[in-house]
Every structure is written in C-alpha cells, then in structure tokens.
Write an enzyme that holds these catalytic residues in place. Sequence first.
Site, PDB file in Angstrom:
ATOM      1  N   LYS A  62       0.862  -1.183   0.000  1.00  0.00           N
ATOM      2  CA  LYS A  62       0.000   0.000   0.000  1.00  0.00           C
ATOM      3  C   LYS A  62       0.899   1.234   0.000  1.00  0.00           C
ATOM      4  O   LYS A  62       1.955   1.230   0.672  1.00  0.00           O
ATOM      5  CB  LYS A  62      -0.880  -0.043   1.248  1.00  0.00           C
ATOM      6  CG  LYS A  62      -1.914   1.062   1.354  1.00  0.00           C
ATOM      7  CD  LYS A  62      -2.797   0.836   2.588  1.00  0.00           C
ATOM      8  CE  LYS A  62      -3.877   1.877   2.757  1.00  0.00           C
ATOM      9  NZ  LYS A  62      -4.750   1.616   3.929  1.00  0.00           N
ATOM     10  N   SER A 121      -9.684   1.519   2.876  1.00  0.00           N
ATOM     11  CA  SER A 121      -8.820   2.310   2.042  1.00  0.00           C
ATOM     12  C   SER A 121      -7.775   1.498   1.261  1.00  0.00           C
ATOM     13  O   SER A 121      -7.238   1.995   0.271  1.00  0.00           O
ATOM     14  CB  SER A 121      -8.081   3.348   2.905  1.00  0.00           C
ATOM     15  OG  SER A 121      -7.248   2.718   3.860  1.00  0.00           O
ATOM     16  N   SER A 131      -9.777  -0.994   6.978  1.00  0.00           N
ATOM     17  CA  SER A 131      -9.206  -0.844   5.634  1.00  0.00           C
ATOM     18  C   SER A 131      -8.503  -2.058   5.066  1.00  0.00           C
ATOM     19  O   SER A 131      -8.129  -2.053   3.896  1.00  0.00           O
ATOM     20  CB  SER A 131      -8.249   0.336   5.611  1.00  0.00           C
ATOM     21  OG  SER A 131      -8.993   1.509   5.488  1.00  0.00           O
TER      22      SER A 131
HETATM   23  N1  GLN Z   1     -13.167   3.901   6.628  1.00  0.00           N
HETATM   24  C1  GLN Z   1     -12.471   4.202   7.828  1.00  0.00           C
HETATM   25  C2  GLN Z   1     -11.974   5.640   7.821  1.00  0.00           C
HETATM   26  O1  GLN Z   1     -12.150   6.282   6.845  1.00  0.00           O
HETATM   27  C3  GLN Z   1     -11.316   3.259   8.038  1.00  0.00           C
HETATM   28  C4  GLN Z   1     -10.156   3.566   7.184  1.00  0.00           C
HETATM   29  C5  GLN Z   1      -8.948   2.737   7.505  1.00  0.00           C
HETATM   30  O2  GLN Z   1      -9.040   1.686   8.129  1.00  0.00           O
HETATM   31  N2  GLN Z   1      -7.804   3.246   7.126  1.00  0.00           N
HETATM   32  O3  GLN Z   1     -11.437   6.116   8.752  1.00  0.00           O
END
Ligand code: GLN
Length: 479
Positions: A71, A146, A170
Amino acid sequence: MELYELNLYDVIEGLKAKKFSPSELFESCKKRIDSCEDKIHALITRTDDFAKSQLDENPAGLFAGVPTILKDNMCTNGIKTTAASKILGEWKPPYDATAWKFLRDAGAVLMGKANMDEFAMGNTCGSSAYGATHNPNDLSRVPGGSSGGSAAVVSAAYVPFSLGSDTGGSIRQPASYCGVYGLKPTYGMVSRYGLISYGSSLDQIGPFARTVRDLQLVMSVIANYDPMDSSCFRNKNHDFSHNENPSIKGKKIALVKEFQDFTLDAPISDAMNKIKKILEDEGAVITEVSLPIVARYAVACYYALAMSEAHTNLERYDGVRYGYTVNDASSLKEMFERVRSYGFGSEVKSRIIAGTCLTEPKRCEEYYVAATKVRTLIAQDFAKAFNDVDFILQPATPSMQPKIGEVDDDAMKGYEADLYTLPVNLAGLPGLSFFTGYSENKLPVGLQLIGPRWSDSELLHAGVVIERHTGDPKIPDLN
Ligand code: GLN
C-alpha cells in the site's frame, strides 16, 4: 496454469524446487500487470526496475524472489511514496518501513505501490488523488478501501500477496469486496514504523492473500519485534506455522446480539447462515454475546478519535519538510495555506477541520477526552464477551460492493458502514476477513472473525477450517 496464478505457498515451494526461476516468475507477474492495469488501475507506482535490481542480487530467504506490492502509505527507501495525496508530491522516503524491511530481508521483490484512499481515509478508494481503482471481479464496482489497491492486486493475481493497513477496517472491508483473505493483526503485532500515520493508536499493517495459509506465511515474517515502534510487542513468541488439520471442536463462536436487528444485504446474511452451519458442522458451539456500548457508540467514538489523531498527524505537511511546495509565497502563512489547500483532498480537509474542533482546548474534554473514555468501555465490552466465547462472527460490511462513484458524496453513510470493522481497532483486537463464496450475480462475499488480543494465530487456524468448506477464490478472467 500461468505462474502468476500460483498462491504464495506454491510459489515458495516451486522456487525452492527450481520448477521455475525468480525471473520467470517476475516476467509472468509483469505480463499480468501489463495486461490488466489499464482496466483496474490498482497501482500508483510501478517498480519493475527496482524489482529487477533486487533479482540481480539473488535474494535469499523464505520469500526469495517472491513478488509483492505494498500500500502506498508504507515508506520505501528511495521509491516515491504518496499516501495517494498530492501533498507528498514526488517525495522519496530515506528509509524502509519495518514491515517491508522484514519482507525485503526475507527476499521479497517489490513490483509496485498500491492505490488507496488519500491518507487511508475512506472505504472505496474514491478519495485517492490518483483516481479510482476498479474491483477485478466487476470493473464497474469499487474494490473497497482504504487498501483497495492492495486487495485488487491480490484478487487480480498481479502478485500472490500484498500488504495493507487497517485503522478502522481498511484491510478487512476491501478483502471482503475483492474476494480475498485479509488479516488485521492485534494492535502491536506488526511494527508501524514507516507507515504514514493516520490514527496512530488505531493503525495496523497486515497482509492480503488468496489463502489463509498464505496469510500465515506473511505473518511469520512481518510479526516481529521492532524497537523503532514503542507499541510493538516484546517478550512474546508468536507462532504462525500452518497446521494441516486444525480443529474448532468445542470452540464457542458468538454472534452479536445488538447487531441482529441491523439490515444486511441478502448475500451477506445468506453467507452468515452458511458459515454458521459450517462452524456447527465442525463442532463449534454457536452462541450470542452482548456488546451494547459497541453497538451504540463505536462509530462516533472512532471518528472522534481518528479525526483528532489525523489532525495532529497531518500537521507535518507544511510545504517545508515533504513533497509538494510553492516557491513564490510572500509569507510563511501564505505558503502553508497554498500548500495545504492544493495538497489535501476534500475528505482529508474536512477531517482535519473536524479534528481541530474536537481537540481545541474549550471542547477537548467534552469530545476528545470523552471519546477516549468511551473507548475504554468498548474494550471492556469485548473483554467481557471474550471471557465467555472464543471468537465473534460478524460481517465485514453491511452492503455489497457499490458502483464506482455511487457513495462517495455521502460521507456519513460511509462512516456508518464501518460499524462492523472499526470497533476491532478501538479495542486493539485481531480480525480476519475471509472469503465465503459468490453471490448470484458473481460478486465475492466475505465475512469477519474476531478474537481476543494476541489470538491472531488461532484466528487463522479457524480460517483454515472454514476455507476447507468454502474453497479458494477464483482469479477473475480479465483478458
Ligand atoms: N473507513 C475508515 C476511515 O475512513 C477506516 C479507514 C482505515 O481503516 N484506514 O477512517
């Protein structure tokens, strides 16, 4: 069968037995990426030349010659790292993230950096400054986020495994959207050193792969003590070795009472029933636990904390220390304003503003401090539940993969959709997102198994038991 289609375990065995060479494997994966990337757009940066230079050095170790993708919020020495934000510009970190260092030392070869929501804020990949990623199983749909790029590259078989990060879901949500396996390890299991911070008390790096055994292999390399991360475990031994015949006989696996009234898309509730039956057939006892504080307050608590931490963590992007800058500003203030206005996308900006409000001295007690107290109660909710049961079974997300562009305008809806994943981060627990099969319209459906802190390896053993019944995900035909 093409080499790129092999799972991690078979890749390692094949390389060891010299059935094919690391360069043949590299060429096969490269060809696969060349032929699919225009359609999927999972990568921000390709690192073919770097991979070749690694191969020239004849890598040794468990993963010698195994291609992987990270990532793009993990620092890679001398290789552009963007967190999918314009603000980092062409920034090249001067060091490797520890999780990548462990893999690199074990011989893994880097094929690219994966697309993601900007600074890992989101759950569709739609907030990336580099454009959307498409779900390999249905190109009109999101891969989740994400870590959507990291899930897509494993689903589309660019590489046998990848790394993502999980702050509130994510890894687990995109794994479930793309039909692969993903583990969010216990907080402290994998070093966060060199992971671009979003919510530091919640962030955790973990693997994506197409089998549970492959997750075990990756964990055996990355779950190592690192003195550079003060939250990393020490004085513990974690054994991620594979057990051919694990059993969940007599294990108590619970559904969450409060979640029973919430609606799920039909393929997800069907999958819950199917997996319950499989677990029972394997001798587990299905029961119920109550998580009243989680059900009621986790979403608000998470977003208050995540935004507060994000606003502090993102303060450092000022046009001086990293990436994008302007050279003709008439004052320092103007420089900050112009760099941050242009550099951050709208979701990131709104979270910085919210985080600033939540932590400003007059409101801090009422919001940020209150959220930290609620967080303790949430951890206690889980601790109580795990006094009685071994695992909790629940969805990773309430809905099936939306079409690209369908949900990005409604931030609140996106926040609420994280209800099933973010409590796990608040309590520092491990969560396994596993593949259960396909819906009628051929979309993969995943679910989640949660365990107490440091139960990661038992969670994976339970995953192996489930996988025996559900089979591995199919690699989508993308040509
Ligand atoms: N959707 C959640 C957020 O926007 C989790 C994102 C993540 O785990 N990086 O914070």
